[in-house]
Design an enzyme around this catalytic site. Structure first.
Site, PDB file in Angstrom:
ATOM      1  CB  SER B 150      -0.935  -0.054   1.207  1.00 38.27           C
ATOM      2  OG  SER B 150      -1.919   0.938   1.130  1.00 38.27           O
ATOM      3  CG  ASP B 317      -6.450  -3.475  -3.488  1.00 36.32           C
ATOM      4  OD1 ASP B 317      -7.234  -2.539  -3.221  1.00 36.32           O
ATOM      5  OD2 ASP B 317      -5.235  -3.438  -3.227  1.00 36.32           O
ATOM      6  CG  HIS B 350      -5.795  -1.981   0.142  1.00 33.59           C
ATOM      7  ND1 HIS B 350      -4.887  -1.939  -0.884  1.00 33.59           N
ATOM      8  CD2 HIS B 350      -5.256  -1.256   1.150  1.00 33.59           C
ATOM      9  CE1 HIS B 350      -3.852  -1.203  -0.510  1.00 33.59           C
ATOM     10  NE2 HIS B 350      -4.042  -0.784   0.718  1.00 33.59           N
TER      11      HIS B 350
END
Lengths: 377, 377
Positions: B150, B317, B350
Site C-alpha cells: 500500500s 482490491d 486491499h
C-alpha cells in the site's frame, strides 16, 4: 421541449398512515405535481418515484425560476421518452422528506415543536402506501406504470409486490433488491457524521436554533463518491491541481476533485434536512422484499407475476451494479413474469440514470411508446 | 515461529531533514526495530516500509504484551517468507507518524508547544530520505531489498527512483503509481470529517486539551470500507441484524456491519493522532513519480532500471486495483527492467496484503529465497 411552468400542489390526509414499524404518522400532507392530462378512461397515469435527494418536482420549472428544472426533466415532458402529451405523470414527495410533504422539520402535533428525530421511521413500503392513498384521491385506480431510479426503483418494485393489480408496468432503473453490506456501510458512515456533529443535538437541532451542517457536508461528500464511477471521476478530475502547483497543505484544497466535493457538500448542507437524510438512508437499508420470504426474492415476486417489467442498469454503476439488477431479473424469470432487461454501457456510474445517454433514453422511449399503445394513451 | 520479544529503538538526528515542500524538519528522532542479524558483508538487510496505520513494529511482540504482534508478523520471522534467520529486517516509523518518531504530538522546539498542525508536510520521498539516513547510521550501504504494501509500496518504489544504487530488489505489494481521483476523494472526505470536528481547533487540539475523536472515527470508517472488498464484506456481514429483528431506529445499530464499523472507528480514535492522519493521507495524495517526467511513468522509472522488481496485486482490491499495479509493470517493462508480477486471486480486497493467503505468501517466500541466495544470506 420542456414542460414549461409547473405548480406544486398539496393534499391533506386526516387519516393516520400506519407504518411498518408499528407506529403511525398522524394527519399529514403530501406535496405533489402532475404533468400532462389524465384521459377519460383514467388509463394513462404514470407515477414517478423519487430517490434520496429529489422530490415531487420531476419536470418543468417554477414560475420566475428559470433554472429550477425538475430532476428528471430530460426524460419527462412533451415528446420526451416519457411523453406528457400522452401520459399523465405524477410526482409525489415522500413523507419524511424535506421538500414539502410532512417531515421532521414540520410541527409534531403532540408537542407543538418540530418533529426532529421523533419523526417516525418510514420505509419504502410506507411511502408506497402513502402514494396509493394520494392516487385514490385523484381517482386513479390503476397506473399505466410506476417508474423510478435508485431508491425510486425500489419504490417501483414495492408497488408490484404491494399493489400488483394497481399497475400494468414497472420500470426499475439503477436499483437493487436490497442494499449490500457495503451500501449499508456507506450509509452508516454518513449517518455517524451527522449524528456525531455537536450541532445535531440528538436530532432536535431546530429547537436549539442549530443545524448540523458539518455532518451533512461529509455525508453528501461520501454519497457523491458512490454516485460517480471511478473512471468518470478520473476523466473529469484526474489529479488536476486547483492552482497548477502544489502548496503542501493538509487543510487547504490542492486537487480539483477536493474542490468539487467540498462544493457539493456545501450546497447540500444549505438545503437538505439532516433528519431526512437519516430517515431516507434507513429506508434504503430496510428495503428487502426477500426477507419476508425466507430470503427468496423469487418467492417475493410471485405476487407480481402479472406486472410487466423493464429493468435497466448501467455497467459502471458500482453503487447498484448490474449484478444487482440481474438478481431482480432472475427472480422475475423464475416467476415467468414478463421482463425486459437493458444493461446500458455507460461511463457515468450510478448517476447515469439521471443523464442523457441516447441508448438509455431510446430504451425508455420505446417502452413508454408500447405502454401508450397498450393503454390507449 | 514468531520472532519473539522485540525492543523498539530510537535514533536521534541533529541535522535537519530538508523536505520536498521547501521546509525542513529540525532535529528529530526515528523509532525503529530490527529483526535477525546483519551479516559480516552487510548484504542481507531488508527495509520494510509501513502504511497509513502501521509503524516500525513489523514483527514480534513487546515484553509483557503477548497480543502486541507486529503488523506483518505473519510474513516476517524465523522460517517465514521474509526469513529473519537469513535476513536482517528493519522497520522504521516515518516522521509525522504518531508511533514514536517525531510527529505532530511532539514538541515544536520553536514554540515549546506540541507541533499540531504546524508540523511540516511530509512526502513519501521525504520518508525515504529519512530512512536512508538511518541506514547510513546503521552502516548499511546497500539493501538486499525494500519491501512495502500500500503506502509502504509507494515508499519501496520511491527508493528505486531516489536511491537506485542502494537496493537490489524492490517488492511492491498492493500499491499504485499514484492515487486516482476517487482515492483522493475518499482521503478528502476523511480529512474534512477531522478538520471540521469542533474539537480539532485548527489542528492545535492538544493545546486545548481536546481530541477530534468524532472526526477520526468517521475517517477510519470511510477508510475501512475501502480496505475490504464488496464481496468479503458481504460474506462476513451481509445484511445480518445485530439483534435478530429490526428496531426501526435511525441512530442505533441495526446491522452487524454498522456495529463492526463503529467499533473500528472507536478503537482507531483512541490511539491515532488526527494531524498524523492528515499528513499521511496527504503523502498518499502527493505521491506521483510521473509528474516530474511530463506524466510518463516509464520515464520516471528509467532511473530504476537496474533494480529487480516484484509487483504483487490482489484481484478484489478496489482501492489499489490490479490495473494500477499493471501500470507500474508496464513502465518497468518499457525500461527493460527485471520485473515479476503476481496478480493474486484473493477475496479480501486491499487488506489481502496483510493476510495469510497461501499463494501470496508462496510468491513472497520464493522471491526472498532467491534474494537470499543472491546476497549470500
Amino acid at each position: 421541449m420542456s414542460i414549461g411552468i409547473v405548480t406544486p400542489q398539496k393534499m391533506h390526509f386526516s387519516q393516520p398512515l400506519p407504518l411498518r414499524s408499528g407506529a403511525s404518522l398522524p394527519a399529514y400532507e403530501l406535496a405533489y405535481e402532475t404533468y400532462g392530462t389524465l384521459n377519460a378512461e383514467r388509463s394513462n397515469a404514470v407515477l414517478v418515484c423519487h430517490a434520496l435527494n429529489a422530490s415531487h418536482h420531476v419536470a418543468g420549472t417554477y414560475e420566475g425560476q428559470p433554472k429550477s428544472e425538475g430532476w428528471w426533466d430530460n426524460l419527462v415532458g412533451p415528446g420526451k421518452p416519457l411523453d406528457t402529451d400522452r401520459f399523465f405523470v405524477i410526482g409525489i414527495n415522500n413523507p419524511g422528506s424535506c421538500f414539502g410533504s410532512t417531515g421532521p422539520t414540520h410541527t409534531n402535533p403532540a408537542t407543538g415543536q418540530p418533529w426532529g428525530s421523533d419523526f417516525p421511521v418510514v420505509t419504502v413500503e410506507d411511502w408506497v402506501d402513502a402514494q396509493a392513498r394520494l392516487l385514490d384521491q385523484l381517482g386513479i385506480e390503476r397506473l399505466a406504470a410506476v417508474l423510478g431510479g435508485s431508491l425510486g426503483g425500489m419504490q417501483a418494485l414495492a408497488w408490484t409486490l404491494r399493489y400488483p393489480r394497481r399497475l400494468r408496468h414497472c420500470v426499475a432503473v439503477a436499483t437493487a433488491p436490497n442494499l449490500s453490506a457495503q451500501n449499508i456501510a456507506f450509509n452508516e458512515v454518513a449517518r455517524r457524521a451527522i449524528v456525531t456533529d455537536p450541532e445535531f443535538h440528538g436530532g432536535h437541532y431546530l429547537r436549539h436554533g442549530a443545524l448540523p451542517r458539518r455532518g451533512l457536508r461529509v455525508a453528501r461528500m461520501i454519497g457523491h463518491i458512490t454516485y460517480l464511477s471511478d473512471d468518470s471521476m478520473e476523466a473529469k478530475f484526474g489529479r488536476e491541481l486547483r492552482n497548477g502547483q502544489l502548496a503542501y497543505t493538509t487543510q487547504d484544497i490542492e486537487f480539483q476533485i477536493e474542490s468539487y466535493l467540498r462544493h457539493q457538500g456545501d450546497k447540500f448542507s444549505e438545503y437538505f434536512d439532516a433528519n431526512t437524510y437519516l430517515l431516507i438512508t434507513r429506508a434504503l437499508d430496510y428495503f428487502d422484499p426477500a426477507r419476508e420470504h425466507a430470503g427468496s426474492l423469487a418467492r417475493a415476486f410471485a405476487a407480481a407475476r402479472d406486472v410487466r417489467f423493464l429493468v435497466v442498469s448501467f455497467t459502471t454503476d458500482w453503487r447498484f451494479s448490474p449484478a444487482r439488477s440481474r438478481e431482480i431479473v432472475k427472480a422475475l424469470v423464475d416467476n415467468q413474469a414478463a421482463v425486459s432487461y437493458a444493461e446500458i454501457d455507460a461511463p457515468h456510474g450510478h448517476d447515469a440514470f439521471l443523464l442523457d445517454d441516447p441508448r438509455y433514453h431510446a430504451v425508455m422511449r420505446l417502452r413508454f411508446q408500447n405502454i401508450a399503445r397498450e393503454v390507449g394513451a
